[in-house]
Design a protein around this motif. Structure first.
Motif, PDB file in Angstrom:
ATOM      1  N   CYS A 179      51.317 -44.645  46.948  1.00  0.00           N
ATOM      2  CA  CYS A 179      51.402 -43.693  48.030  1.00  0.00           C
ATOM      3  C   CYS A 179      50.063 -42.969  48.227  1.00  0.00           C
ATOM      4  O   CYS A 179      50.021 -41.812  48.593  1.00  0.00           O
ATOM      5  N   GLU A 231      55.107 -40.421  52.147  1.00  0.00           N
ATOM      6  CA  GLU A 231      55.280 -41.723  51.498  1.00  0.00           C
ATOM      7  C   GLU A 231      54.486 -42.800  52.238  1.00  0.00           C
ATOM      8  O   GLU A 231      54.361 -42.756  53.460  1.00  0.00           O
ATOM      9  N   THR A 293      62.756 -42.210  47.012  1.00  0.00           N
ATOM     10  CA  THR A 293      61.549 -41.392  47.018  1.00  0.00           C
ATOM     11  C   THR A 293      61.749 -40.176  46.120  1.00  0.00           C
ATOM     12  O   THR A 293      62.843 -39.924  45.614  1.00  0.00           O
TER      13      THR A 293
END
Length: 354
Positions: A179, A231, A293
Motif C-alpha cells: 500500500c 489502500e 483492510t
C-alpha cells in the motif's frame, strides 16, 4: 519531476516486507510535515501526530507500509534457498522473478527458480506450481557459499523492481503499490490539509499483509472519532467482465462497501460519496467477496471507518501499475471529508435510521 511523483517512487522502491518495514518508515519520516511529530511503538508503527491539537473531531488517516514478500526458511546443500511467503501470494506470479535478499552484509540478488521444463516428467508438467516446487538461486553452488553471502534462515526478501513513472500514460510501474501508494496519499493529505478545526493524525501501520497485526496494536494507542484507510486496492478491469468491474484503473478512487473484514458504515460511506459528488471527484463503489483492510480492525473499536482505495493492477504480484490521477483523487477526497466532517455529522452515525 514533482515532489509527489518522487515520493511515490521512493516509497515503492523501499524495502519493506511484513515484519521488516524500517526502510519504509525511515523514508516516510523524511516526508512528514514540520507541524507534526513522529513516534514509534515496538512493532514500528509510525504515528504522525500534530504538534497542535484542535477543538474539532479527531480524524485518523491510516495506510499500511508493509508489502507482500518472503522469508528464508532454509539453505539447501546445493546452495539454493527454501522460502516462505509473507502475505497472500499466488506462486504462479513468483516463478522466474528477480528478488533481493536482505542480509547483515547488505543485499544479495537472487532468482526464484523452478525445475526447467526440459527436466520435468509429464506429471510434473501438469502439476500446479506450489511454493514447495520453488527455490531461490543466488548463483552459488553450495550451502557454505550461500551462507557466506549472509543468507541464513530469517532473512527477508522482496521482488527486485525499480519504480518508473510513465508520463505519457500518467501511470506508475513498480512494486508494493499495495500500500505504498496509500502511504504517499496519506503523507500528501497531511501536507495539503484544508482549513479545518479538526485534529488529523496519521499512522503508517506494519504487518497488515499477515493479518492486520500493526493496526491491532495501533488502535490501542490512538483516540479517533472516525478513520480513513488508504489502500492500494486490487484493480479488476484487466480480467473481469464489464458488468462486474468495480475497481478500474484510471476510473477514480474506490470506496469499498463490503469485504471479508468490514461492512462499511452506511452513513459514513454515504457522507464520503456525497463529498465526492459535490467536489466532482470520480469514484467507484466496490463490493468484494474476498480481501480485507485495516478498516476491519478500527471499526470494531467504535471508530466509524471508510476505505479510500487507489486501484492497483496486479496487486500481490512482483510488479504492477497504478494511476497518478487516481492517487490525486484519493488525496482530494480525503481533503473534502476532513473539511466537511464535524461532530454533528459523526454523532449522526450513532443514530438508528428510521
Amino acid at each position: 519531476m514533482n515532489e509527489e511523483i518522487s515520493r511515490i517512487k521512493v516509497l515503492s522502491d523501499a524495502f519493506g516486507p511484513s515484519g521488516m518495514e524500517d526502510d519504509v518508515i525511515r523514508k516516510a519520516m523524511q516526508s512528514v510535515p514540520e507541524q507534526y511529530d513522529t513516534k514509534l511503538d515496538t512493532m514500528h508503527n509510525l504515528y504522525i501526530v500534530p504538534k497542535e491539537k484542535k477543538d474539532g473531531c479527531a480524524i485518523l488517516l491510516d495506510a499500511h507500509c508493509d508489502e507482500v514478500g518472503f522469508i528464508v526458511q532454509a539453505v539447501l546443500a546445493n546452495g539454493t534457498v527454501r522460502f516462505l511467503p509473507l502475505g497472500g501470494w499466488n506462486p504462479v506470479n513468483v516463478a522466474g522473478s528477480a528478488v533481493k535478499i536482505k542480509t547483515e552484509n547488505g543485499f544479495v540478488s537472487g532468482i526464484v527458480a523452478a525445475k526447467p521444463v526440459h527436466f520435468m516428467s509429464e506429471a510434473e508438467k501438469k502439476a500446479p506450481i506450489s511454493f514447495e516446487s520453488l527455490v531461490i538461486d543466488a548463483g552459488t553452488s553450495s550451502k557454505e557459499e550461500t551462507m557466506a553471502l549472509g543468507i541464513v534462515p530469517g532473512c527477508f526478501i522482496v521482488p527486485d523492481v525499480t519504480c518508473e513513472y510513465i508520463e505519457k500514460q500518467r501511470i506508475f510501474k513498480g512494486k508494493a503499490f499495495d500500500c505504498r501508494i496509500g502511504c504517499a496519499a496519506l503523507l500528501q493529505t497531511l501536507h495539503s490539509l484544508p482549513e479545518t478545526s479538526n485534529t488529523v493524525t496519521g499512522v503508517l501501520t506494519v504487518q497488515e499483509e499477515v493479518g492486520e497485526r500493526g493496526s491491532s496494536l495501533a488502535v490501542q494507542n490512538i483516540k479517533a472519532d472516525v478513520a480513513i484507510c488508504f489502500e492500494g486496492c486490487p484493480a479488476d478491469d484487466s480480467f473481469e467482465s464489464p458488468d462486474m468491474v468495480q475497481t478500474a484503473m484510471k476510473k477514480g478512487v474506490m470506496l469499498r462497501a463490503f469485504d471479508c473484514s468490514m461492512i462499511t458504515h452506511p452513513a459514513f460511506q454515504k457522507f464520503a460519496l456525497d463529498c465526492a459528488e459535490k467536489a466532482d471527484i470520480p469514484y467507484q463503489v466496490a463490493v468484494r467477496k474476498g480481501g480485507g483492510t485495516n478498516g476491519g480492525i478500527y471499526h470494531l473499536h467504535d471508530i466509524p471507518t471508510i476505505v479510500i482505495g487507489i486501484p492497483t493492477r496486479f496487486a500481490h504480484s512482483t510488479a504492477g501499475f497504478c494511476s497518478y490521477d487516481d492517487y490525486l483523487g484519493a488525496v482530494r477526497l480525503a481533503r473534502e471529508i476532513i473539511k466537511n466532517i464535524n461532530q454533528n455529522v459523526i454523532d449522526s452515525f450513532r443514530h438508528v435510521v428510521m
